[in-house]
Design a protein around this motif. Structure first.
Motif, PDB file in Angstrom:
ATOM      1  N   GLU A 115      34.967  67.164  27.081  1.00  0.00           N
ATOM      2  CA  GLU A 115      35.181  68.500  27.636  1.00  0.00           C
ATOM      3  C   GLU A 115      35.923  68.423  28.970  1.00  0.00           C
ATOM      4  N   ASN A 135      39.368  70.028  29.673  1.00  0.00           N
ATOM      5  CA  ASN A 135      39.205  71.057  30.708  1.00  0.00           C
ATOM      6  C   ASN A 135      38.743  72.367  30.077  1.00  0.00           C
ATOM      7  N   HIS A 136      37.770  72.219  29.201  1.00  0.00           N
ATOM      8  CA  HIS A 136      37.247  73.355  28.442  1.00  0.00           C
ATOM      9  C   HIS A 136      35.813  73.021  28.045  1.00  0.00           C
ATOM     10  N   HIS A 142      36.741  78.467  28.455  1.00  0.00           N
ATOM     11  CA  HIS A 142      37.925  78.458  29.311  1.00  0.00           C
ATOM     12  C   HIS A 142      37.683  79.122  30.654  1.00  0.00           C
ATOM     13  N   PRO A 150      42.544  75.241  30.623  1.00  0.00           N
ATOM     14  CA  PRO A 150      42.450  74.233  29.564  1.00  0.00           C
ATOM     15  C   PRO A 150      43.705  73.371  29.440  1.00  0.00           C
ATOM     16  N   GLY A 155      38.517  73.595  22.891  1.00  0.00           N
ATOM     17  CA  GLY A 155      39.544  74.407  23.539  1.00  0.00           C
ATOM     18  C   GLY A 155      40.840  74.353  22.766  1.00  0.00           C
TER      19      GLY A 155
END
Length: 350
Positions: A171, A175-176, A183, A188, A221
């Motif tokens: 994650e 970046n999610h 988000h 993301p 994401g």
């Protein structure tokens, strides 16, 4: 004179933190995808790049080059100053290792600032990443953290990674947070960025006796997980985290901070509203609007996420599951550390 450097020559220097990478492409290109840890000193702004591209397409290559020279000449002192401020070995790159990086390296050489220039640019780097995804060797054993939403799986893994455990924070790389709300408060990453971060982390821990990661679906994401991780997941040891629902609610509130992201939370909820029994869905929407976030989270867990988890979570034999029933996340961290291999003959500190 500047020197060219290949991707295979550059990678060990990156991984040993012995090279500063400088992306001279425009900010919009840099934001879309760049080599991890690189910084952006753009040769052209987004608008300048667009202008030169238009001239190239509508007039001629020569006219585009002339306009480019005119633009860079006007801001050359500041451009050079930014490079002078960077100590140590430096490598510049652009898309294909073409005009922008070559001109940058040449100008810096005239000012007695030595840099390397990445042969083939970021396109060559991307090719290397794809090749690595096909050949990289994984540790033979994996521990996968699983559990209902809000059981702090990511927090547990991030804590263990800081302590030297061979963790893959999927994650974090995406970046999610992996849900319809994942988000919120983040930007993301795309597939290219995720792949690059994953490859470097796997190379870092490839000689560990095992790896740890969170149980995810095939997508997090905007990104798709590689098949080899999904295959390994199916043969892994599952650590099932169980927390009281009050702890889970508090963890979700702390992580998502809906009071700072009310409109985003409401917009995300509306995407799944039709999947929840109408009276409950209406109540959740009202709670979000009236800032009764604790109640909204409780209803989301009870009437959506917990039911969904039980439907999609693969059913593995009990021999492959370790149930970790704890009161809070701090306790979960300690129990996980007790369950998995530790020091001595099973030393894993990297």
């Amino acid at each position: 004179m500047f020197t060219n450097i290949t991707v295979t020559e550059l990678i060990p220097l990156i991984e040993k933190k012995q090279m500063t990478l400088i992306d001279v492409r425009s900010p919009i290109e840099f934001e879309n995808f760049s080599i991890p840890t690189s910084i952006n000193i753009p040769f052209f702004t987004n608008e300048e790049r667009a202008e030169i591209g238009t001239i190239y397409n509508q007039v001629s290559e020569t006219a585009a080059r002339d306009r480019g020279l005119e633009i860079i000449s006007a801001k050359l002192p500041d451009f050079i100053k930014k490079f002078k401020a960077i100590n140590g070995e430096k490598t510049v790159f652009c898309w294909r290792g073409g005009m922008r990086s070559r001109t940058t390296a040449t100008l810096l050489d005239l000012m007695n600032i030595h840099v390397h220039r990445l042969d083939g640019g970021i396109r060559a780097y991307r090719k290397w990443v794809i090749e690595q995804l096909e050949i990289i060797q994984l540790p033979p054993v994996a521990y996968v953290l699983s559990g209902l939403t809000g059981t702090g799986k990511t927090k547990i893994l991030q804590t263990l990674q800081k302590e030297g455990y061979p963790v893959i924070d999927l994650e974090g790389m995406a970046n999610h947070k992996g849900s319809i709300f994942g988000h919120i408060g983040q930007r993301p990453n795309n597939q290219k960025t995720f792949d690059a971060l994953l490859v470097h982390r796997l190379r870092e821990i490839q000689h560990a006796p095992f790896i740890m990661f969170e149980s995810e679906s095939s997508r997090v994401g905007k990104v798709t997980l590689p098949h080899f991780l999904l295959d390994l997941k199916g043969k892994s040891n599952f650590l099932m985290i169980e927390l009281p629902i009050e702890e889970r609610i508090n963890e979700i509130l702390e992580e998502y901070r809906p009071w700072d992201n009310q409109s985003e939370c409401l917009a995300a909820f509306l995407k799944i509203k039709s999947r929840i029994h109408t009276p409950v869905a209406n109540q959740i929407e009202q709670d979000l609007k009236s800032e009764n976030y604790k109640q909204a989270v409780r209803l989301l867990l009870e009437y959506y996420y917990d039911k969904r988890y039980k439907q999609i979570e693969p059913q593995y034999p009990d021999s492959e599951k370790i149930i970790i029933h704890v009161k809070n996340i701090d306790e979960a961290i300690q129990v996980v550390k007790h369950v998995i291999p530790r020091k001595g003959s099973d030393q894993i500190i990297l």
